[in-house]
Design a protein around this motif. Structure first.
Motif, PDB file in Angstrom:
ATOM      1  N   ARG A 204     -68.265  28.625  15.750  1.00  0.00           N
ATOM      2  CA  ARG A 204     -69.352  29.387  16.377  1.00  0.00           C
ATOM      3  C   ARG A 204     -68.853  30.340  17.459  1.00  0.00           C
ATOM      4  O   ARG A 204     -69.607  31.216  17.918  1.00  0.00           O
ATOM      5  N   HIS A 205     -67.611  30.173  17.887  1.00  0.00           N
ATOM      6  CA  HIS A 205     -67.080  31.013  18.960  1.00  0.00           C
ATOM      7  C   HIS A 205     -67.044  32.475  18.500  1.00  0.00           C
ATOM      8  O   HIS A 205     -66.638  32.764  17.373  1.00  0.00           O
ATOM      9  N   PRO A 206     -67.458  33.405  19.361  1.00  0.00           N
ATOM     10  CA  PRO A 206     -67.559  34.810  18.922  1.00  0.00           C
ATOM     11  C   PRO A 206     -66.240  35.435  18.498  1.00  0.00           C
ATOM     12  O   PRO A 206     -66.239  36.408  17.734  1.00  0.00           O
TER      13      PRO A 206
ATOM     14  N   GLU B  93     -62.117  26.108  29.299  1.00  0.00           N
ATOM     15  CA  GLU B  93     -63.505  25.813  29.685  1.00  0.00           C
ATOM     16  C   GLU B  93     -64.478  26.600  28.816  1.00  0.00           C
ATOM     17  O   GLU B  93     -65.546  26.090  28.449  1.00  0.00           O
ATOM     18  N   GLU B  94     -64.126  27.822  28.500  1.00  0.00           N
ATOM     19  CA  GLU B  94     -64.967  28.634  27.603  1.00  0.00           C
ATOM     20  C   GLU B  94     -65.056  27.978  26.222  1.00  0.00           C
ATOM     21  O   GLU B  94     -66.134  27.873  25.638  1.00  0.00           O
ATOM     22  N   TYR B  95     -63.916  27.511  25.714  1.00  0.00           N
ATOM     23  CA  TYR B  95     -63.906  26.878  24.397  1.00  0.00           C
ATOM     24  C   TYR B  95     -64.825  25.659  24.362  1.00  0.00           C
ATOM     25  O   TYR B  95     -65.524  25.410  23.373  1.00  0.00           O
ATOM     26  N   LYS B  96     -64.801  24.872  25.429  1.00  0.00           N
ATOM     27  CA  LYS B  96     -65.558  23.621  25.452  1.00  0.00           C
ATOM     28  C   LYS B  96     -67.059  23.842  25.292  1.00  0.00           C
ATOM     29  O   LYS B  96     -67.778  22.933  24.853  1.00  0.00           O
ATOM     30  N   GLU B  97     -67.524  25.030  25.608  1.00  0.00           N
ATOM     31  CA  GLU B  97     -68.956  25.317  25.469  1.00  0.00           C
ATOM     32  C   GLU B  97     -69.404  25.319  24.012  1.00  0.00           C
ATOM     33  O   GLU B  97     -70.596  25.200  23.723  1.00  0.00           O
ATOM     34  N   TYR B  98     -68.462  25.452  23.093  1.00  0.00           N
ATOM     35  CA  TYR B  98     -68.815  25.564  21.679  1.00  0.00           C
ATOM     36  C   TYR B  98     -68.510  24.296  20.887  1.00  0.00           C
ATOM     37  O   TYR B  98     -68.819  24.231  19.688  1.00  0.00           O
TER      38      TYR B  98
END
Length: 452
Positions: free
Chosen positions: A24-26, A297-302
């Motif tokens: 799902r990561h852009p 941290e950005e990755y963990k959101e997905y």
């Protein structure tokens, strides 16, 4: 003298491999797995970074243990949909010169002669840059799709594997002599029939009477990978494997496992360095430690907890949607025993909690996740290799192809500056590149006794 590391990229012909939810990561492009260009671009990136190989995972069957069905796996792309890994290798090989390809093929669903031909064909088409990751099926869904009522028991699967690989050695090493192919236009003789031998095998699980259909390929037998960590799997690897894929968070335990594997290899009549050992690792890196941490941290959101539990349920045979049954289910698991063992005797207490399982598996699929600048990552890789006697790493991705591009652009130059990674490829086949010796299996390997 610095230990020169080996690096494989770890991927699968699907949209959701190890890090669940990251499709799902852009910036993630893994949904393009269906397209040839996707794989060709990846292969060229890896060769630019002097990666030794692309290790292609595979699974036959759907992860349907979690919640008693496949809904979570299907909804969240937990290694499904997935395409055949063998068919993407030829275009990648054509686009590269040195990158090798270790492909997972489940022998539980293979017939001996057609499989031998496919692997010989790939070895020909890649000019000797092919390896086979020897696996047996662990999913009931895969067994049922192959026309069986259920998966056979764990130890029996290794008995079947022992017989299957022996037949393959007979096809690859023994059926055609080195000078069987004459290509004599004047005499009209392409192959000397006297130098092609029939493989006759009457065993408990297979009955074979055939000659191999392929003339000898550059390596004859592909480079042999194995990843079993149970006592039966480790003994099998010590006898047969040239490369072993290991997983572990604890350095002392991993070092103990590696030492045991090398000891068993010696007991099997081989040398300790006849086996190259690769550990699963995921690298998240950036220009600085702070940049890398922000990316993590950005990755963990997905990340998807339910996707991770569906994956782990398939690996262990434990339905993590029923936390109260985890201990009993693990004790009787017929799936990957080393994975199930984490939840029984000797397993880390943190893994008694289902939420902690999801957190530990969601990013990287259960292996160590290294986060930091290129210098920090290089320090970590080198220290893991030295403390655990590792030869290299199978690097899983978080975001495809960003993770591999970051390693190529940042980590590889740092390792090279330390003398810990090659600056040029060695010539020759995959086996020659790995072991700096000939293209054939060593004379102390069990396959060697089948040669003419």
């Amino acid at each position: 003298m610095a230990r020169e590391l080996l690096l494989n990229a770890f991927a699968m012909n699907c949209a959701g491999h190890q890090s669940q939810g990251m499709w799902r990561h852009p910036r993630d492009k893994s949904e393009n797995y269906k397209h040839t260009d996707h794989w060709v671009k990846l292969a060229r990136t890896l060769e630019r970074g002097k990666f030794d190989g692309l290790f292609l995972a595979d699974v036959v069957g759907v992860y349907d243990v979690y919640g008693g069905g496949p809904d979570t796996a299907l909804r969240e792309a937990v290694q499904v949909p997935t395409n055949d890994p063998l068919l993407i290798i030829p275009p990648m090989a054509d686009a590269t010169e040195h990158l090798a390809f270790a492909v997972t093929v489940n022998l539980s669903h293979e017939a001996p002669l057609p499989f031998a031909r496919r692997m010989s064909t790939l070895d020909h088409m890649t000019d000797g840059r092919i390896g086979w990751n020897i696996v047996t099926g662990y999913l009931d869904s895969g067994a049922k799709g192959a026309g069986k009522s259920e998966q056979v028991t764990h130890d029996t699967r290794y008995d079947i594997a022992e017989e299957f690989v022996t037949i393959q050695y007979d096809f690859w090493e023994g059926s055609w002599e080195d000078d069987a192919v004459r290509k004599n236009r004047e005499e009209g003789v392409f192959t000397d029939p006297a130098k092609v031998h029939r493989v006759v095998h009457e065993g408990e699980y297979f009955h074979v009477n055939a000659v191999h259909l392929c003339e000898p390929s550059p390596q004859r037998t592909p480079v042999l990978y194995q990843a079993g960590a149970s006592s039966k799997g480790t003994a099998f690897a010590a006898r047969h494997a040239e490369c072993v894929f290991v997983v572990g968070h604890s350095r002392p335990r991993l070092a103990e496992s590696v030492a045991n594997l090398r000891k068993l290899a010696v007991e099997a009549g081989r040398a300790p360095n006849d086996i190259k050992i690769f550990a699963l690792t995921t690298v998240i890196t950036g220009a600085t430690d702070e940049d890398a941490q922000a990316k993590a941290e950005e990755y963990k959101e997905y990340l998807s907890s339910s996707g991770a539990l569906a994956l782990m349920a398939g690996w262990t045979g434990i339905d993590f949607s029923k936390p109260d049954q985890v201990g009993a289910a693990a004790a009787g698991s017929n799936s990957i025993q080393s994975a199930a063992a984490m939840f029984t005797q000797g397993g880390p207490s943190a893994h008694r909690d289902v939420d902690s399982i999801a957190r530990s598996v969601a990013l990287g699929g259960g292996g160590p996740v290294l986060i930091g600048s290129a210098k920090h990552i290089a320090d970590e890789l080198v220290s893991w290799a030295e403390e655990c006697d590792l030869d290299g790493f199978n690097l899983a991705y978080a975001v495809m192809p960003e993770t591999f591009e970051d390693v190529v652009d940042l980590v590889v130059p740092e390792l090279q500056s330390r003398g810990s990674f090659k600056t040029e490829y060695a010539p020759g086949t995959y086996r020659e590149k790995l072991f700096k010796r000939g293209p054939r299996l060593e004379s102390n390997h069990p396959a060697a006794r089948l040669r003419h």
